[in-house]
Design an enzyme around this catalytic site. Structure first.
Site, PDB file in Angstrom:
ATOM      1  N   CYS A  78    -108.465  99.681 -15.879  1.00 42.72           N
ATOM      2  CA  CYS A  78    -107.397  99.328 -16.828  1.00 42.72           C
ATOM      3  C   CYS A  78    -107.866  98.381 -17.922  1.00 42.72           C
ATOM      4  CB  CYS A  78    -106.214  98.727 -16.088  1.00 42.72           C
ATOM      5  SG  CYS A  78    -106.634  97.215 -15.247  1.00 42.72           S
ATOM      6  N   HIS A 121    -103.870  93.788 -13.409  1.00 47.21           N
ATOM      7  CA  HIS A 121    -103.691  94.967 -14.262  1.00 47.21           C
ATOM      8  C   HIS A 121    -103.691  94.531 -15.722  1.00 47.21           C
ATOM      9  CE1 HIS A 121    -102.777  99.079 -15.103  1.00 47.21           C
ATOM     10  NE2 HIS A 121    -101.560  98.859 -15.557  1.00 47.21           N
ATOM     11  N   ASP A 145     -98.868 101.406 -21.705  1.00 48.39           N
ATOM     12  CA  ASP A 145     -99.905 101.310 -20.674  1.00 48.39           C
ATOM     13  C   ASP A 145    -100.673 102.631 -20.648  1.00 48.39           C
ATOM     14  OD1 ASP A 145    -101.431 101.295 -18.357  1.00 48.39           O
ATOM     15  OD2 ASP A 145     -99.917 100.265 -17.147  1.00 48.39           O
TER      16      ASP A 145
END
Length: 627
Positions: A187, A229, A244
């Site tokens: 991520c 994250h 995202d």
């Protein structure tokens, strides 16, 4: 064929294979998004945060690209314009929490208008430098929204999640150039590449970090320690918006060994009141909400994954993921916009529950038959599903804590979910039910239900219970259909006390094929004295519009005179055949008379359809009690 699913749809078990998360079919854990969160990053994490005032070039350069790489932001960027340093979110960026049920996105986005651009962005194949890639993507993008969209689409379809790198972070670089060359990252790398590409395109973008309810999340868990994250905020049309790209790109399997591209539109410019469902930023200003949530609230809130919203569901009750039973019962309800089909699994099996479909949602009562904690999953699918969507997707996961068991609520294994009539049975032509509740209670073992039937519908019914007291054929004979114009009455006589399932099937009269299962009721009777015989057996010549007035019992007393009264029309003669033959006489539309049951085991009713014919057809058969 395959067993129906209780919604009139023939289907096999939900197909195995990853639902949007890489989880296997509905059978497995639910965050369809099993979104990916790298654990605490060792060694690759740069802890410098850029605040408004830290706009000194060295810092920015060091954070984004490490040494010796192309320079960024406002330094001779090969013809790219300067991007200002991002401003922190202010009052005009904030959205009201809880969600106002309006839009899934934080600004109007016309996806159809973007289709051409999306298709163009997917085809761009430039991986030698980030600058060249951005230049190519921007060829078809005019507005800032289009620029962000092109970058988003490209990343979601060209960067895969690095499951190996996730387990071995020391070898991993999340620098944009390396991410582009490798074509994979975790991520952190997705978010840095996104930020860098936006800045080249002249769009303010910020990488955010925080906690996420993603891969490995357990219902009700707490979050401690470093964030796990990363995602982005982009500045469009005078406001900040969230996205995202890691979760937009696809999902990993349960074992976290395989990534599957599965594009998810939900995470592009998600409405902040929905984004907070599974993203909690380290800096609470980046929730873009008023009021902001505390970490405790985030932990305690129900996790609604993206399927929940993309299927048009609006709310679920209770709003906390752990439910304590009260007197052995737990209740869940879901609100939605229009006809949605639901199913549930308690500890992986569709049992110990009573689910009813409502016009705008569903209600479910769960009665676990063991104490302890039980995982409850709720699945949904649109009722007018395209073939590709014809699979139930997990939308909610609860944990039911059961302290005491209500054994009276043990359901027969033949009970199909949902129970009772609904918009679904109405759509199949069963209108204005006399009983709208799923459970019927009878004290004397008899009950009667009526419906108005749609045109051209033929009905089949059967009664079921656990144990062997009702074999296939007998299950049919404990329910009697009576048709009057477009009304149907179902008379049910129970053979004994207990819990029974009344199943209702139908087909178009004009269709030669099989009957389809439509819906069922649960019938409960506690009276141990109850012992009703079956109704008489009928043959194909007994027409739907005929009616038995007496005797209704299919078992006649021995050595008695029995009164017959049958409503039939268009018939020349009616005979009752016992030891002797007894003709019935016509009185208006009824045929009446008596017959003596001595000396025989069976009694038949026969009709002469045409006075000129010499043969009779059997229409009904009664048994006679043995002395």
């Amino acid at each position: 064929g395959s067993e129906g699913d209780g919604n009139g749809n023939s289907r096999s078990e939900p197909r195995q294979g990853t639902e949007l998360t890489g989880r296997r079919g509905p059978t497995d854990p639910c965050e369809q998004t099993a979104p990916i969160t790298p654990g605490p990053d060792k060694g690759t994490r740069v802890t410098v945060e850029i605040h408004q005032e830290d706009t000194s070039p060295q810092l920015i350069k060091r954070l984004s690209l490490g040494k010796g790489s192309q320079r960024l932001r406002g330094h001779d960027n090969k013809g790219f314009q300067k991007t200002e340093a991002p401003r922190p979110p202010g009052a005009k960026d904030l959205h009201v929490y809880p969600w106002d049920k309006s839009s899934l996105k934080s600004m109007p986005v016309d996806l159809q208008q973007l289709e051409k651009l999306d298709a163009y962005a997917l085809k761009v194949n430039v991986t030698n430098s980030v600058e060249e890639l951005v230049k190519a993507l921007l060829k078809q993008a005019r507005t800032d929204l289009e620029k962000v969209r092109a970058i988003w689409m490209w990343i979601c379809h060209h960067i895969e999640y690095d499951v190996v790198g996730y387990h071995n972070k020391s070898q991993l670089s999340s620098k944009p150039r390396d991410v582009l060359q490798m074509g994979k990252s975790i991520c952190e790398g997705y978010a840095e590449l996104f930020e860098h590409m936006c800045s080249l395109a002249g769009i303010q973008c910020k990488k955010l970090s925080g906690h996420a309810k993603g891969y490995g999340y357990k219902t009700g868990q707490t979050f401690t320690g470093d964030s796990d994250h990363a995602w982005n905020a982009v500045y469009l049309e005078g406001r900040w918006h969230l996205l995202d790209s890691t979760w937009g790109s696809g999902s990993v399997d349960d074992a976290f060994t395989k990534f599957t591209y599965r594009y998810n539109e939900f995470y592009f410019l998600t409405h902040p009141a929905l984004f907070i469902n599974n993203h909690f930023p380290d800096n609470s200003n980046w929730q873009l909400l008023k009021p902001t949530l505390t970490l405790k609230e985030f932990e305690n809130n129900m996790l609604h994954n993206s399927n929940f919203y993309t299927l048009g569901l609006l709310a679920a009750h209770p709003e906390t993921p752990i439910i304590q039973t009260v007197h052995g019962k737990a209740s869940v309800s879901v609100d939605c916009r229009s006809g949605t089909l639901f199913m549930f699994k308690l500890k992986g099996a569709e049992e110990h529950g009573l689910m009813t479909l409502k016009k705008h949602g569903m209600e479910l009562n769960i009665y676990p038959q063991k104490t302890g904690s039980h995982k409850l999953e709720i699945f949904a699918k649109p009722s007018k599903a395209e073939a590709s969507d014809d699979v139930y997707k997990c939308v909610l996961e609860y944990v039911v804590e059961c302290e005491s068991v209500d054994t009276a609520m043990r359901f027969p294994k033949d009970l199909h979910q949902p129970v009772g009539p609904s918009w679904f049975s109405e759509r199949q032509g069963f209108l204005r039910p006399s009983h709208s509740e799923p459970v019927l209670h009878t004290n004397d073992g008899r009950c009667s239900l009526t419906f108005t039937l749609g045109k051209d519908i033929s009905v089949l019914t059967s009664l079921h219970t656990d144990g062997s007291s009702l074999m296939e054929d007998m299950g049919r004979r404990h329910v009697l259909q009576i048709h009057r114009k477009n009304q149907i009455e179902l008379k049910v006589h129970l053979p004994h006390a207990g819990n029974f399932v009344l199943k209702i099937y139908s087909k178009k009269k004009s269709d030669p094929g099989n009957y389809d299962y439509i819906f069922n009721y649960l019938i409960k009777c506690l009276n141990a004295e109850v012992k009703w015989p079956a109704f008489p057996q009928s043959y194909s010549k007994w027409l739907q519009e005929y009616e038995i007035l007496e005797p209704l019992s299919g078992l006649l007393p021995a050595n008695r005179n029995v009164q017959f009264k049958l409503k039939m029309h268009g018939i020349a003669k009616v005979l009752v055949q016992a030891e002797n033959t007894y003709p019935l006489t016509q009185n208006k539309d009824c045929w009446e008379g008596t017959c003596n049951t001595s000396g025989c085991r069976e009694v038949f009713v026969m009709v002469h359809e045409n006075a000129n014919h010499s043969f009779y057809s059997h229409v009904l058969k009664y048994e006679v009690e043995t002395q």
